[in-house]
Scaffold this active site. Structure first.
Site, short mmCIF file in Angstrom:
data_model
loop_
_atom_site.label_atom_id
_atom_site.label_comp_id
_atom_site.label_asym_id
_atom_site.label_seq_id
_atom_site.Cartn_x
_atom_site.Cartn_y
_atom_site.Cartn_z
N PHE A 1 0.73 -1.24 0.05
CA PHE A 1 0.05 -0.03 -0.03
C PHE A 1 0.88 1.32 0.17
O PHE A 1 1.74 1.47 0.82
CB PHE A 1 -0.85 -0.05 1.22
CG PHE A 1 -1.91 1.09 1.22
CD1 PHE A 1 -2.97 0.96 0.45
CD2 PHE A 1 -1.46 2.26 1.89
CE1 PHE A 1 -3.95 2.11 0.53
CE2 PHE A 1 -2.38 3.70 1.71
CZ PHE A 1 -3.50 3.34 1.09
N ASP B 1 9.23 2.61 1.71
CA ASP B 1 8.40 3.41 2.02
C ASP B 1 8.10 3.09 3.62
O ASP B 1 7.83 2.16 4.05
CB ASP B 1 6.91 3.01 1.43
CG ASP B 1 5.89 3.64 1.92
OD1 ASP B 1 5.65 4.13 2.91
OD2 ASP B 1 4.61 3.55 1.20
N LYS C 1 2.82 10.50 7.89
CA LYS C 1 2.29 10.28 9.15
C LYS C 1 2.70 10.85 10.53
O LYS C 1 2.63 12.15 10.81
CB LYS C 1 2.02 8.54 9.28
CG LYS C 1 1.08 7.95 8.32
CD LYS C 1 0.93 6.60 8.46
CE LYS C 1 0.04 5.54 7.50
NZ LYS C 1 -1.20 5.79 7.86
C1 LIG Z 1 2.98 2.23 3.72
C2 LIG Z 1 2.16 3.64 3.29
N1 LIG Z 1 2.49 4.30 2.35
C3 LIG Z 1 1.63 5.45 2.13
C4 LIG Z 1 0.48 5.65 2.84
C5 LIG Z 1 -0.19 6.89 2.29
O1 LIG Z 1 -0.07 7.87 3.30
P1 LIG Z 1 -1.34 9.00 3.44
O2 LIG Z 1 -2.54 8.37 3.81
O3 LIG Z 1 -0.70 10.08 4.22
O4 LIG Z 1 -1.27 9.63 1.94
C6 LIG Z 1 0.26 4.94 3.88
C7 LIG Z 1 -1.01 4.97 4.49
O5 LIG Z 1 -1.61 4.15 5.41
C8 LIG Z 1 0.96 3.88 4.30
O6 LIG Z 1 0.65 2.95 5.28
#
Ligand SMILES: Cc1ncc(COP(=O)(O)O)c(C=O)c1O
Length: 387
Positions: free
Chosen positions: A122, A208, A237
């Protein structure tokens, strides 16, 4: 718009690991806003930063130098593999930046643009990040997506070895632990092997760390457990402690691909978010929170193993690293019932991939709070078991 299925609860106040709703009920928040409030709610360092900075200067455009941006960049660089940082506002935006940076670098290094990602990953909801996400369910209805992504099984290196034979490949993007996919922890040597493959084939490794970075796994960054470094890393986050803030970090060899005009973000790197980000990072580093995350993560993990053993007819596995924990149920109906019952008893967790209870306490959590959660969980599972 109705983009969220919501619980009928409205929170109006938070302090540390706890939240209060508008009827005065207290809840233990083991969601941390989905890995955002790593310092807990209303942390004094964040309040101080917001109070002081909002009186001084909230925002100014990126056509000028921003001291608070340089300060946070310096702090991140000192405490990571990176040489340069680009600031934005969210996780999806950070991954968009990482994808663009990898393509810009790939374009200049043999006209390459393809990126290998993992099934079950994700990376966010915007179209680029969504295209790099390995879960069809999130992509339904939004096609055509961005081209150039190849998906391989998570945790295995042979499929990556085969995929990078495509000479147009410029990067591999991975989460060190898959959070949204139900807290999937890959084999210990996975990232090391992927790093080797990337290095030997002149391919970038993008990590990520949006969900698992900033102390969640017991180290500042999850990649530190593998004794490797990425070429690009994305954060968001927890970085802003509740204020929107994202970042793309890279080494010099890669960041050089971005030149003035290549990329941008109006509010990215604004003084208010930057000052808060610095306060968050310093609080994590200076207050023993990495140690707390690691030690109490182990304690929590052990208590969850006890739950797994006691309720083995309901639970498949307890797993995680540091303070990102998952309890995988055998049946999704039971998982949903357990999460809902826990909420009614004052314990907040997140249901993910329908059958995993994801538990994300703040890094400031203490033993009393973990025991409180275990008691509520035990009570819940006894009710569910005998229902
Ligand atoms: C691993 C990861 N990458 C990207 C995101 C996306 O972040 P945002 O909701 O701040 O766009 C999330 C959100 O849950 C995530 O867990």
């Amino acid at each position: 718009m109705t983009t969220y299925g919501r619980y009928p609860i409205t929170f109006i106040r938070g302090k540390g690991s706890w939240l209060w709703d508008n009827d005065g009920n207290r809840y233990l928040d083991f969601t941390s806003g989905i890995a955002v409030t790593n310092l807990g709610h209303s942390h004094p360092a964040i309040i101080k930063a917001l109070r002081e900075q909002s009186k001084k200067l909230a925002t100014v455009c990126n056509l000028f130098h921003i001291e608070e941006q340089a300060d946070l960049a310096e702090l991140l660089i000192k405490n990571s593999f990176a040489d340069k940082v680009f600031f934005c506002n969210s996780g999806a935006e950070a991954n968009e930046g990482a994808i663009k940076l990898a393509r810009k670098w790939g374009g200049a290094n043999g006209g390459r643009y393809k990126i290998i990602s993992a099934k079950g990953s994700f990376h966010g909801r915007t179209l680029g990040a969504l295209s790099s996400t390995g879960q069809r369910e999130y992509q339904k209805g939004f096609r055509p997506l961005l081209k150039g992504f190849k998906f391989v099984p998570y945790g295995e290196t042979d499929p990556i070895r085969r995929a990078i034979r495509d000479e147009k490949t410029c990067a591999v993007i991975l989460e060190p632990i898959q959070g949204e996919n139900g807290v999937i922890v890959p084999p210990d040597d996975y990232l090391k092997k992927v790093r080797e493959l990337c290095t030997n084939n002149n391919i970038l490794l993008i990590l990520d760390e949006i969900q698992v970075g900033l102390g969640r796994t017991g180290r500042l960054y999850a990649y530190e457990h593998s004794a490797i470094v990425p070429d690009i890393m994305t954060l968001a986050k927890a970085l802003g402690g509740g204020i929107p803030c994202g970042a793309v970090l890279a080494n010099d060899g890669v960041s050089i691909s971005f030149t003035p005009g290549s990329h941008g973000s109006t509010l990215g790197g604004n003084p208010l978010a930057m000052r808060t980000g610095s306060a968050v990072l310093k609080a994590i580093l200076d207050n023993g929170l990495l140690d707390n995350s690691s030690k109490l993560g182990d304690y929590f993990n052990n208590r969850l193993k006890y739950i797994e053993n006691k309720f083995s007819s309901l639970i498949n596995e307890a797993r995680g690293k540091g303070l990102i924990l998952g309890l995988e149920f055998r049946r999704k109906e039971i998982a949903k019932e357990a999460v809902n019952k826990c909420i009614a008893k004052g314990l907040l967790t997140i249901l993910t991939v329908e059958k995993v209870m994801r538990i994300l306490p703040p890094l400031t959590v203490n033993k009393y709070e973990i025991d409180f959660a275990i008691n509520k969980l035990e009570e819940t599972l006894e009710e569910v078991q005998y229902a």
